[in-house]
Structures are given as C-alpha cells and as structure tokens.
Write a protein that holds these residues in place. Sequence first.
Motif, short mmCIF file in Angstrom:
data_model
loop_
_atom_site.label_atom_id
_atom_site.label_comp_id
_atom_site.label_asym_id
_atom_site.label_seq_id
_atom_site.Cartn_x
_atom_site.Cartn_y
_atom_site.Cartn_z
N HIS A 138 0.84 -1.21 0.00
CA HIS A 138 0.00 0.00 0.00
C HIS A 138 0.87 1.26 0.00
CE1 HIS A 138 -3.83 -2.01 1.92
NE2 HIS A 138 -3.44 -2.60 0.81
N HIS A 143 -0.73 -7.13 -6.30
CA HIS A 143 -1.31 -7.01 -4.96
C HIS A 143 -2.72 -7.60 -4.91
CE1 HIS A 143 -1.78 -5.11 -0.98
NE2 HIS A 143 -3.00 -4.76 -1.38
N GLU A 173 -4.16 -10.78 -2.64
CA GLU A 173 -5.30 -10.66 -1.72
C GLU A 173 -6.45 -11.58 -2.17
OE1 GLU A 173 -4.78 -6.28 0.30
OE2 GLU A 173 -6.29 -6.45 -1.26
N GLU A 183 -9.13 -1.00 4.49
CA GLU A 183 -8.36 -2.17 4.93
C GLU A 183 -7.52 -1.82 6.15
OE1 GLU A 183 -7.94 -5.15 1.15
OE2 GLU A 183 -6.26 -3.78 1.43
#
Length: 166
Positions: A13, A48, A52, A116
């Motif tokens: 992130h 990413h 996830e 998140e």
Amino acid sequence: MSTDAIVLLKDDHKEVRKLFREFEKAGDKATVRKGQIVTRIIELLTIHTYLENEVMYPEVRKLLPDLEDDVLESYEEHHVADVLCLELHTMKPDDERFDAKTTVLIELVTHHMGEEEQDWFPKVRDGLGRKQLQDLGAAMLEKKQTAPTKPTQLKALKKALDSATA
Ligand SMILES: [Fe+2]
Ligand SMILES: [Fe+2]
C-alpha cells in the motif's frame, strides 16, 4: 524477515501511495512520465490484488466467517479497479480520458486501502494469531513468484467481460 501478511500488504500500500502522489505532482505536461507511473501502478496493483484475492481474502473468509461481508465488498472494489486498470493499460497517456481515469482509480484504491488499514486489518489481526498471519504471508510470497503483472492476464476479468458481451 517478517512474513506477517498484514505487514507485507501494508508495505505494498505504501509503495502504491507513493506512486499516486508522484502522478498527482507530475503536472499537465508530463505525459511520458505519467504514462510510466501508471504502468508501474497497474503492475503493482495487479500483483497485490492477485495475492489478496487468491490467498488473503479466501483464507480469512474461511477462518473468520464474521468478516465475510467485508471480503465480498473487497472483491467488488478490486473488480472495479481491475476494469479501470485494464482500460488504462490499453490507453495512451495523451488520451483525453487518461488522467481522469487514473484519478478515479486513485480515489477508489485510496478509499479501499484506507478501509483495509483502519478497519479490516485490525479485525483480522484480532481474529488470527501471529503464526497464522506469518503462514498467510509466506503463502503470499510464494504465490508472488507466479503472479500476473498485467490486467490482460486476469482470467476472472476476461470471463466477466465475455459473459457481459455474450
Ligand atoms: Fe484489497
Ligand atoms: Fe490491499
């Protein structure tokens, strides 16, 4: 090195946010530079999202059924981001819609990462033990070796678009 899943995802992130800031600072004339930044954003987001979607979300859904609604919402947010990434991937940076589309991608992903980090990761950390988070992180690092890097490689996206146009 820690393989804690939440630490790894937060590191991603951070890298993504850095590129978002670079894009926003680049200025109107920096077409080539902005094209390069967006290419890198798309690559990072594709990897990413894959980690996830393939590891983190399904495992958490299984281990912590109370978080199922959050996981389902995440799949949808990622799906919209995938569509935007696919469109940007096919566009030239001097297209009149390129900056606007990138801005919408940045807004969506910033919102999603914020949720998140502020809401979802703390719940996951409360629900899972250190060992489980380390194992999840190790599984993600393993999966990263073969992760897609371009939105055109995403089978689920292709399937959704095909069935919509069938
Ligand atoms: Fe996510
Ligand atoms: Fe994330």
